[in-house]
Design an enzyme around this catalytic site. Structure first.
Site, PDB file in Angstrom:
ATOM      1  N   ASP B 139      20.214   0.291 -31.250  1.00 15.66           N
ATOM      2  CA  ASP B 139      19.667   0.009 -32.653  1.00 15.66           C
ATOM      3  C   ASP B 139      18.748   0.911 -33.017  1.00 15.66           C
ATOM      4  O   ASP B 139      17.799   1.110 -32.627  1.00 15.66           O
ATOM      5  CB  ASP B 139      19.239  -1.401 -32.727  1.00 15.66           C
ATOM      6  CG  ASP B 139      19.293  -2.126 -33.899  1.00 15.66           C
ATOM      7  OD1 ASP B 139      20.039  -1.542 -34.940  1.00 15.66           O
ATOM      8  OD2 ASP B 139      18.738  -2.872 -34.129  1.00 15.66           O
ATOM      9  N   HIS B 146      13.328   0.875 -45.377  1.00 20.88           N
ATOM     10  CA  HIS B 146      13.107  -0.157 -44.720  1.00 20.88           C
ATOM     11  C   HIS B 146      11.880  -0.227 -43.847  1.00 20.88           C
ATOM     12  O   HIS B 146      11.052  -1.046 -43.670  1.00 20.88           O
ATOM     13  CB  HIS B 146      14.257  -0.592 -43.789  1.00 20.88           C
ATOM     14  CG  HIS B 146      14.247  -1.475 -42.802  1.00 20.88           C
ATOM     15  ND1 HIS B 146      14.128  -2.893 -43.014  1.00 20.88           N
ATOM     16  CD2 HIS B 146      13.928  -1.713 -41.287  1.00 20.88           C
ATOM     17  CE1 HIS B 146      13.851  -3.915 -41.987  1.00 20.88           C
ATOM     18  NE2 HIS B 146      13.763  -2.947 -40.817  1.00 20.88           N
ATOM     19  N   ARG B 155       0.911  -2.907 -41.832  1.00 22.46           N
ATOM     20  CA  ARG B 155      -0.170  -1.658 -41.969  1.00 22.46           C
ATOM     21  C   ARG B 155      -0.179  -1.328 -43.395  1.00 22.46           C
ATOM     22  O   ARG B 155       0.246  -0.093 -43.630  1.00 22.46           O
ATOM     23  CB  ARG B 155       0.238  -0.743 -41.131  1.00 22.46           C
ATOM     24  CG  ARG B 155       0.313  -1.123 -39.615  1.00 22.46           C
ATOM     25  CD  ARG B 155       0.742   0.163 -38.549  1.00 22.46           C
ATOM     26  NE  ARG B 155       2.032   0.683 -39.177  1.00 22.46           N
ATOM     27  CZ  ARG B 155       3.387   0.113 -38.750  1.00 22.46           C
ATOM     28  NH1 ARG B 155       3.574  -0.974 -37.815  1.00 22.46           N
ATOM     29  NH2 ARG B 155       4.337   0.550 -39.258  1.00 22.46           N
ATOM     30  N   GLU B 211      19.981  -8.934 -40.739  1.00 20.71           N
ATOM     31  CA  GLU B 211      19.813  -7.565 -41.289  1.00 20.71           C
ATOM     32  C   GLU B 211      21.090  -6.656 -41.305  1.00 20.71           C
ATOM     33  O   GLU B 211      21.902  -6.871 -40.512  1.00 20.71           O
ATOM     34  CB  GLU B 211      18.869  -6.637 -39.880  1.00 20.71           C
ATOM     35  CG  GLU B 211      17.387  -7.221 -39.777  1.00 20.71           C
ATOM     36  CD  GLU B 211      16.549  -6.256 -38.978  1.00 20.71           C
ATOM     37  OE1 GLU B 211      15.481  -6.223 -39.215  1.00 20.71           O
ATOM     38  OE2 GLU B 211      17.214  -5.454 -38.057  1.00 20.71           O
ATOM     39  N   GLU B 213      23.535  -3.822 -41.288  1.00 19.67           N
ATOM     40  CA  GLU B 213      23.321  -2.419 -40.590  1.00 19.67           C
ATOM     41  C   GLU B 213      24.769  -1.926 -40.530  1.00 19.67           C
ATOM     42  O   GLU B 213      25.722  -2.916 -40.828  1.00 19.67           O
ATOM     43  CB  GLU B 213      22.782  -2.542 -39.219  1.00 19.67           C
ATOM     44  CG  GLU B 213      21.332  -3.207 -39.245  1.00 19.67           C
ATOM     45  CD  GLU B 213      20.684  -3.035 -37.754  1.00 19.67           C
ATOM     46  OE1 GLU B 213      21.182  -2.217 -37.116  1.00 19.67           O
ATOM     47  OE2 GLU B 213      19.662  -3.717 -37.559  1.00 19.67           O
ATOM     48  N   ASP B 245      22.223  -7.921 -37.481  1.00 20.73           N
ATOM     49  CA  ASP B 245      21.347  -7.868 -36.538  1.00 20.73           C
ATOM     50  C   ASP B 245      20.463  -9.227 -36.750  1.00 20.73           C
ATOM     51  O   ASP B 245      18.965  -8.760 -37.398  1.00 20.73           O
ATOM     52  CB  ASP B 245      20.562  -6.747 -36.451  1.00 20.73           C
ATOM     53  CG  ASP B 245      19.572  -6.559 -35.324  1.00 20.73           C
ATOM     54  OD1 ASP B 245      19.507  -7.201 -34.375  1.00 20.73           O
ATOM     55  OD2 ASP B 245      18.347  -5.823 -35.293  1.00 20.73           O
ATOM     56  N   ARG B 249      11.825 -13.736 -37.038  1.00 16.51           N
ATOM     57  CA  ARG B 249      10.948 -12.779 -37.522  1.00 16.51           C
ATOM     58  C   ARG B 249       9.563 -13.326 -36.676  1.00 16.51           C
ATOM     59  O   ARG B 249       8.563 -12.878 -36.629  1.00 16.51           O
ATOM     60  CB  ARG B 249      10.545 -12.820 -38.777  1.00 16.51           C
ATOM     61  CG  ARG B 249      11.603 -12.301 -39.547  1.00 16.51           C
ATOM     62  CD  ARG B 249      12.019 -10.773 -39.409  1.00 16.51           C
ATOM     63  NE  ARG B 249      12.995 -10.169 -40.106  1.00 16.51           N
ATOM     64  CZ  ARG B 249      13.596  -9.151 -39.946  1.00 16.51           C
ATOM     65  NH1 ARG B 249      13.113  -8.415 -38.930  1.00 16.51           N
ATOM     66  NH2 ARG B 249      14.211  -8.405 -40.647  1.00 16.51           N
ATOM     67  N   GLN B 252       9.523 -12.438 -33.296  1.00 15.28           N
ATOM     68  CA  GLN B 252       9.355 -10.971 -33.063  1.00 15.28           C
ATOM     69  C   GLN B 252       8.006 -10.732 -33.069  1.00 15.28           C
ATOM     70  O   GLN B 252       7.270  -9.725 -32.464  1.00 15.28           O
ATOM     71  CB  GLN B 252      10.138 -10.371 -34.319  1.00 15.28           C
ATOM     72  CG  GLN B 252      10.111  -8.950 -34.158  1.00 15.28           C
ATOM     73  CD  GLN B 252      10.857  -8.414 -35.228  1.00 15.28           C
ATOM     74  OE1 GLN B 252      11.815  -9.038 -36.031  1.00 15.28           O
ATOM     75  NE2 GLN B 252      11.018  -6.860 -35.579  1.00 15.28           N
ATOM     76  N   LYS B 265      15.789 -10.577 -31.257  1.00 13.06           N
ATOM     77  CA  LYS B 265      16.956 -10.037 -31.678  1.00 13.06           C
ATOM     78  C   LYS B 265      18.293 -10.339 -30.841  1.00 13.06           C
ATOM     79  O   LYS B 265      19.350 -10.173 -31.230  1.00 13.06           O
ATOM     80  CB  LYS B 265      16.839  -8.605 -31.671  1.00 13.06           C
ATOM     81  CG  LYS B 265      15.639  -8.275 -32.404  1.00 13.06           C
ATOM     82  CD  LYS B 265      16.045  -7.800 -33.911  1.00 13.06           C
ATOM     83  CE  LYS B 265      15.061  -7.127 -34.759  1.00 13.06           C
ATOM     84  NZ  LYS B 265      15.540  -6.622 -35.908  1.00 13.06           N
ATOM     85  N   THR B 269      24.375 -10.933 -32.174  1.00 13.17           N
ATOM     86  CA  THR B 269      24.420  -9.964 -33.206  1.00 13.17           C
ATOM     87  C   THR B 269      25.818  -9.899 -33.595  1.00 13.17           C
ATOM     88  O   THR B 269      26.775  -9.987 -32.660  1.00 13.17           O
ATOM     89  CB  THR B 269      24.241  -8.562 -32.641  1.00 13.17           C
ATOM     90  OG1 THR B 269      22.826  -8.581 -31.859  1.00 13.17           O
ATOM     91  CG2 THR B 269      24.349  -7.508 -33.603  1.00 13.17           C
ATOM     92  N   THR B 372      18.190  -1.650 -40.103  1.00 14.18           N
ATOM     93  CA  THR B 372      18.583  -2.116 -41.323  1.00 14.18           C
ATOM     94  C   THR B 372      18.730  -1.087 -42.825  1.00 14.18           C
ATOM     95  O   THR B 372      17.758  -0.121 -42.706  1.00 14.18           O
ATOM     96  CB  THR B 372      17.482  -2.980 -41.852  1.00 14.18           C
ATOM     97  OG1 THR B 372      17.313  -4.066 -40.799  1.00 14.18           O
ATOM     98  CG2 THR B 372      17.442  -3.677 -43.191  1.00 14.18           C
ATOM     99  N   GLU B 386      12.313  -8.407 -46.421  1.00 15.96           N
ATOM    100  CA  GLU B 386      12.111  -7.399 -47.574  1.00 15.96           C
ATOM    101  C   GLU B 386      12.283  -7.928 -48.789  1.00 15.96           C
ATOM    102  O   GLU B 386      11.352  -7.568 -49.758  1.00 15.96           O
ATOM    103  CB  GLU B 386      12.764  -6.076 -47.472  1.00 15.96           C
ATOM    104  CG  GLU B 386      12.481  -5.303 -46.149  1.00 15.96           C
ATOM    105  CD  GLU B 386      13.331  -4.077 -46.041  1.00 15.96           C
ATOM    106  OE1 GLU B 386      13.281  -3.109 -46.685  1.00 15.96           O
ATOM    107  OE2 GLU B 386      14.556  -4.116 -45.380  1.00 15.96           O
TER     108      GLU B 386
END
Lengths: 439, 439
Positions: B139, B146, B155, B211, B213, B245, B249, B252, B265, B269, B372, B386
């Site tokens: 992946d 993204h 951050r 996600e 993809e 995917d 969260r 994760q 994850k 899938t 993503t 998002e």
């Protein structure tokens, strides 16, 4: 549970198996896959002394007459996967049959003392292959000593991340680049960026390292969505092998954030050719790692008294190195480290149960590696990064050469062995790889 | 290069393929794998209109008489892997033969207008399966939008890590939990720890996400140690599919440091059942992402004029959601986002070449997902994390329900389609999954 196959009194009519210090006495009986030459179809075998019991030849010779049909089919297969799918009762009955066949008082051998010519092949005459088709490969990070050492190089104030003592940290590796012991290791290219470089450059890795790990070979496994309780975890582990998780430290440093190691690891991974069964390891089981008093207890799904008392394995692990110069001068490989798998923070059962705890399906032949096995002592550090403290304390070789990381021509040899007071010692055989220069 | 199979004038004797808006006109011809019921051996097929061309039936009917033997064997196989191994020339000749067979002026059809009864099966009557055996799944993280969105949540001062514009960031996923469209998605358990919790607890995931993809299906691939130059990369990509995917969260956030996402994850899938070939996508190729003037140029091994001019794909991607309540009220799925694959920072060729740049062997059937797909616009964000900005801006559904993350009963539907002025539009079919409550 110990049974007749573990008896220290057992001897084999294969004389080399009875020599003290032999990795493969009759109490071991590890499984592998081999071929005599490149044109032969691969077949399964069991190591005994310096020989291999050829399972296909055993079927042909009719010397395993009591096996149930599924086991017969598994023994005649070209990979270990069908055997792995059968589960512990089948594994155990095959082990018992092989133990009988190979023991000094074997009825088969007594009827036909020439039977070895039909069912044995010398280990020196074959090429060993990866024993199973590996669907998925997972790498854990289960040594708190390794995690702390590596962490303290990058984050001196905060070496161990807050999740470490709760989560058996793992990530997915690459199955396609797993090779058997002996295959050469090409130094990879990759993006490197030093702290003073404006931008990265694509060039051969400079900081090539090995990692000493233990691999678990998955048995029946679970269906998608179905977790595996801790109490059942070991029913899904066929056995263990040695794993060298070759690592390009400079590629790793630049690429690994935020999604983890990728090209720094997936250029090659070497495994030892023999899978030592959990049953053979039974005499060497020990308590799990004793957590310091102020460490948290594992969460319930990772906790049981049985795991605590019996979840560890006292498996001694050693790394040897031979440089090209040493080989030219006839100098034996030098030992770089010696530790034990018993010092892992998480047991094999905890790793497997955690992996399946979200319903992720584990399948026969999957490989779960432990992560670098480092111990509390300095000479029990399982990679060069730790041994030389990122290159700051180079190792000296008997030739006077020094090593911060691996040089072209270096051969790395991993060894594993188990000893206990009232058991015959067993070994894992060697996991070897020699570094070739970059293309 | 465009050829006769791309001609907008081409029509098929399969009437449903000629309807405007159909995903599978004769210019598409995507490959899949199906069975009519659970007892039937899987077989390969090609979508045309609302039908499937059954490749095994075609061989039996002798309607593909010009194929070379390796292609005949591949068409009769139970997975796509043998076809994938054959490479672009073989893929192209099979496509040409199928295009002829299905075209309005097909000699076969003109001789026998009943031939459809023998070689077609309705898509509504079969179960679609994952088309290939996936040895390894990788992946990537190739959308700078993204990466920047996610990074800025964690951050705010430094959303994009310094390696992003040099390294096509990727990591290994889990092959064993890849399922075909339609399989339900069990909400996983895992360790969760909120910012104010003293310690984690093991419980059902609360922040379940999808996600959007795009997946690349690998063709011949490379040997261990041998990189794939950028100029050859697309010869190793058979085609594309859609990938969901699914991501937990909260699992994760707690587990992912330092080795990346794992149990967050690998519980499932979902991929769309049809692999749209690169050849079918040829009319929709476009320039690669235009890097802002102050972005670094890709390193040499990832740079070429051809890649810059032609490396992108203008593939429109959409996500729809239907809650259980919406379905009960007969309300159509609502569109959550719409973007294009052309906005990816790295091209499919760059991802593949980077992956093999250290000698990591790619094999027929491997799946490389893009990460993503998010675009510059707010409504082109490819995951709920998002779209709702980590839950801060809930979505409202037509029923008045709101969503921060996925709820039990929600069905997520991914769609992909390509349009261009002088080409017939093609589609990918749907990639669907409905969330089931945790066990």
């Amino acid at each position: 549970m110990l049974n007749a196959t573990h008896s220290p009194q057992l001897q084999s009519w294969v004389e080399s198996a009875n020599q003290p210090g032999c990795d493969f006495p009759i109490q071991n009986l590890p499984f592998g896959r081999f071929r005599r030459d490149e044109h032969e179809q691969a077949r399964l075998g069991v190591a005994i002394g310096d020989q291999i019991v050829d399972l296909l030849a055993c079927l042909g010779a009719g010397v395993l007459p009591e096996l149930e049909p599924a086991l017969v089919a598994a023994c005649g297969s070209i990979t270990l996967n069908p055997l792995l799918a059968l589960g512990p009762a089948a594994w155990s009955s095959l082990r018992a049959a092989l133990s009988q066949l190979l023991s000094s008082d074997s009825a088969v051998y007594q009827r036909n003392p020439q039977i070895g010519k039909r069912i044995l092949v010398a280990q020196s005459e074959v090429q060993m292959l990866v024993p199973m088709e590996i669907g998925d490969y997972t790498d854990f990070y289960a040594s708190v000593y390794h995690a702390t050492n590596i962490g303290s190089m990058f984050r001196p104030d905060n070496p161990l991340l807050p999740n470490y003592k709760y989560v058996p940290i793992g990530y997915h590796g690459r199955a396609s680049s797993i090779v058997a012991s002996g295959q050469p290791v090409r130094r990879p290219h990759g993006q490197l960026k030093g702290p003073n470089d404006d931008q990265p450059t694509f060039q051969p890795c400079r900081l090539l390292d090995y990692e000493l790990e233990v691999g678990m070979v998955v048995g029946p496994g679970n269906q998608l969505g179905q977790p595996i309780p801790l109490a059942e975890a070991e029913q899904h582990i066929f056995g263990l092998c040695l794993v060298n998780d070759w690592s390009a430290r400079d590629i790793q440093a630049w690429e690994y954030q935020p999604l983890g190691p990728f090209l720094a690891k997936n250029f090659i991974t070497t495994i030892s050719p023999w899978i030592v069964t959990l049953e053979a390891l039974e005499p060497f089981r020990c308590a799990a790692f004793e957590r310091p008093a102020d460490d948290p207890a594992p969460l319930d799904y990772l906790a049981s008294a049985a795991n605590e008392q019996h979840g560890g394995i006292d498996l001694t692990l050693e790394v040897y190195l031979a440089s090209a110069q040493m080989r030219e001068q006839g100098i034996e490989p030098v030992r770089l480290s010696r530790g034990s798998f018993r010092h892992m923070y998480w047991t094999i059962a905890q790793m497997l149960t955690h992996h399946a705890s979200n319903g992720c399906p584990l399948q026969p032949g999957d490989l779960l590696a432990s992560g670098t096995v480092s111990g509390p002592d300095k000479d029990a550090r399982g990679c060069m990064m730790e041994l030389t403290w990122r290159g700051a304390e180079p190792l000296e070789l008997p030739t006077g050469e020094t090593r911060r990381f691996l040089e072209d021509g270096d051969e790395v040899i991993l060894r594993g062995s188990c000893s206990a007071p009232s058991a015959v010692s067993i070994g894992f055989g060697a996991c070897r790889g020699t570094v070739l220069p970059a293309l």
